[in-house]
Design an enzyme around this catalytic site. Structure first.
Site, PDB file in Angstrom:
ATOM      1  N   ASP A   1       0.858  -1.187   0.000  1.00 49.57           N
ATOM      2  CA  ASP A   1       0.000   0.000   0.000  1.00 49.57           C
ATOM      3  C   ASP A   1       0.894   1.236   0.000  1.00 49.57           C
ATOM      4  O   ASP A   1       1.134   1.863   1.026  1.00 49.57           O
ATOM      5  CB  ASP A   1      -0.922  -0.020   1.222  1.00 49.57           C
ATOM      6  CG  ASP A   1      -2.068   0.970   1.079  1.00 49.57           C
ATOM      7  OD1 ASP A   1      -2.089   1.714   0.075  1.00 49.57           O
ATOM      8  OD2 ASP A   1      -2.933   1.003   1.964  1.00 49.57           O
ATOM      9  N   ALA A   2       1.389   1.576  -1.198  1.00 48.14           N
ATOM     10  CA  ALA A   2       2.355   2.659  -1.356  1.00 48.14           C
ATOM     11  C   ALA A   2       1.755   3.903  -1.997  1.00 48.14           C
ATOM     12  O   ALA A   2       2.322   4.983  -1.894  1.00 48.14           O
ATOM     13  CB  ALA A   2       3.539   2.175  -2.203  1.00 48.14           C
ATOM     14  N   LYS A   3       0.627   3.746  -2.717  1.00 49.64           N
ATOM     15  CA  LYS A   3      -0.072   4.862  -3.375  1.00 49.64           C
ATOM     16  C   LYS A   3       0.878   5.719  -4.195  1.00 49.64           C
ATOM     17  O   LYS A   3       0.856   6.957  -4.123  1.00 49.64           O
ATOM     18  CB  LYS A   3      -0.828   5.702  -2.352  1.00 49.64           C
ATOM     19  CG  LYS A   3      -1.906   4.911  -1.598  1.00 49.64           C
ATOM     20  CD  LYS A   3      -2.655   5.804  -0.638  1.00 49.64           C
ATOM     21  CE  LYS A   3      -3.756   5.038   0.086  1.00 49.64           C
ATOM     22  NZ  LYS A   3      -3.226   4.054   1.062  1.00 49.64           N
ATOM     23  N   ARG A   4       1.669   5.085  -5.022  1.00 48.43           N
ATOM     24  CA  ARG A   4       2.632   5.809  -5.845  1.00 48.43           C
ATOM     25  C   ARG A   4       1.972   6.386  -7.086  1.00 48.43           C
ATOM     26  O   ARG A   4       1.018   5.828  -7.628  1.00 48.43           O
ATOM     27  CB  ARG A   4       3.790   4.897  -6.243  1.00 48.43           C
ATOM     28  CG  ARG A   4       4.648   4.399  -5.085  1.00 48.43           C
ATOM     29  CD  ARG A   4       5.295   5.569  -4.350  1.00 48.43           C
ATOM     30  NE  ARG A   4       6.346   5.118  -3.442  1.00 48.43           N
ATOM     31  CZ  ARG A   4       6.256   5.135  -2.113  1.00 48.43           C
ATOM     32  NH1 ARG A   4       5.150   5.570  -1.537  1.00 48.43           N
ATOM     33  NH2 ARG A   4       7.255   4.730  -1.369  1.00 48.43           N
TER      34      ARG A   4
END
Length: 283
Positions: A104-107
């Site tokens: 869950d990095a939301k890059r």
């Protein structure tokens, strides 16, 4: 041109692997969110050592119950290089145990920078490579192209933020009404998944959105890909809320619970029981 993966590294497409895991384990996604308060509640220090003990305990306890685990990258980054080393260990141990992971990095970025993010989280042989990663499309859906293509090449997946339940999200995602930003993202994701078999481009849609998807004209049932639905448990969503939010798309949903399960720790048996109870309640 899409990035190429070494031929020897290719695996079954992410959609197929996720479908097989769901058939064996159900649909529950368990978030691994090592907040300082949770570490303290477990009697652990807010340190890389505490982080590792927490993470590997969750993997041991619920890896055979959850369809996938979703570590929150920010809570590892806050410990610097040693925290990211713990995340590398967690991802490697999960892969060795046959447990799917979603970083869950939301890059989200453009050009060569987006490619670098894609290689970090989806590239074959990369230390932080997970089975899938969350992405932020608000530089334009096509800015995510390097990650979408690399995921396809390596048998991994992506989950694109579409319709989140935080109040601030409405100021962007709801704009446009019937032609909303959220709807355009959902349509673009569905186009990537067109064809036989479950696709590798998923969406992130909050479990507590109520009737927002219908109000904005999102046809989530046509996605042909998975929907990550955070908000189960501590944030208030259960079976009723999931049915209201997703309707006929519910078979594609991965209900995600973090704090409600993690609060049952630190004993693995208690964590596993909490995960099993949540999974069964949502079945």
């Amino acid at each position: 041109m899409p990035p190429e993966a070494p031929a020897a590294a290719l695996r079954a497409p992410f959609g197929e692997r996720l479908a097989a895991a769901r058939a064996a384990r159900g649909s529950l996604c368990v978030g691994i969110d090592p907040h300082p308060g949770l570490l303290a509640a477990w009697g652990l220090d807010d340190s890389p050592e505490g982080l590792e003990r927490f993470s590997l305990t969750v993997l041991e306890a619920v890896g055979a119950v959850a369809v996938t685990l979703k570590p929150q990258v920010a809570l590892y980054e806050r410990h610097g290089a040693r925290g990211l080393a713990v995340l590398e260990t967690l991802l490697a141990r999960a892969a060795g145990a046959g447990v799917l992971t979603i970083a869950d990095a939301k890059r989200g970025d453009i050009g060569s920078t987006m490619l670098a993010y894609a290689e970090a989280w989806l590239g074959e042989g990369r230390p932080l490579a997970a089975d899938a990663v969350t992405l932020n499309p608000y530089l334009g859906f096509e800015s995510l192209r390097p990650a979408i293509d690399l995921a396809a090449a390596t048998g991994r997946g992506v989950f694109v933020l579409a319709l989140t339940s935080n109040p601030e999200g409405r100021s962007v995602q709801h704009v446009g009404g019937d032609e909303s930003v959220a709807r355009s993202i959902a349509l673009a994701a569905a186009a990537e998944n067109a064809g036989a078999g479950p696709g590798h481009v998923g969406l992130v849609v909050g479990a507590t959105i109520g009737d927002a998807a219908r109000h904005l004209g999102l046809d989530l049932g046509s996605l042909n890909g998975p929907i990550l639905a955070p908000g189960v448990g501590a944030q208030g969503a259960g079976t009723v809320e999931l049915r209201a939010a997703f309707g006929n798309a519910l078979p594609f949903v991965l209900p995600t619970s973090s704090r409600a399960i993690l609060a049952a720790g630190p004993h693995p048996a208690d964590l596993r029981a909490a995960a099993e109870r949540t999974r069964d309640e949502l079945a």
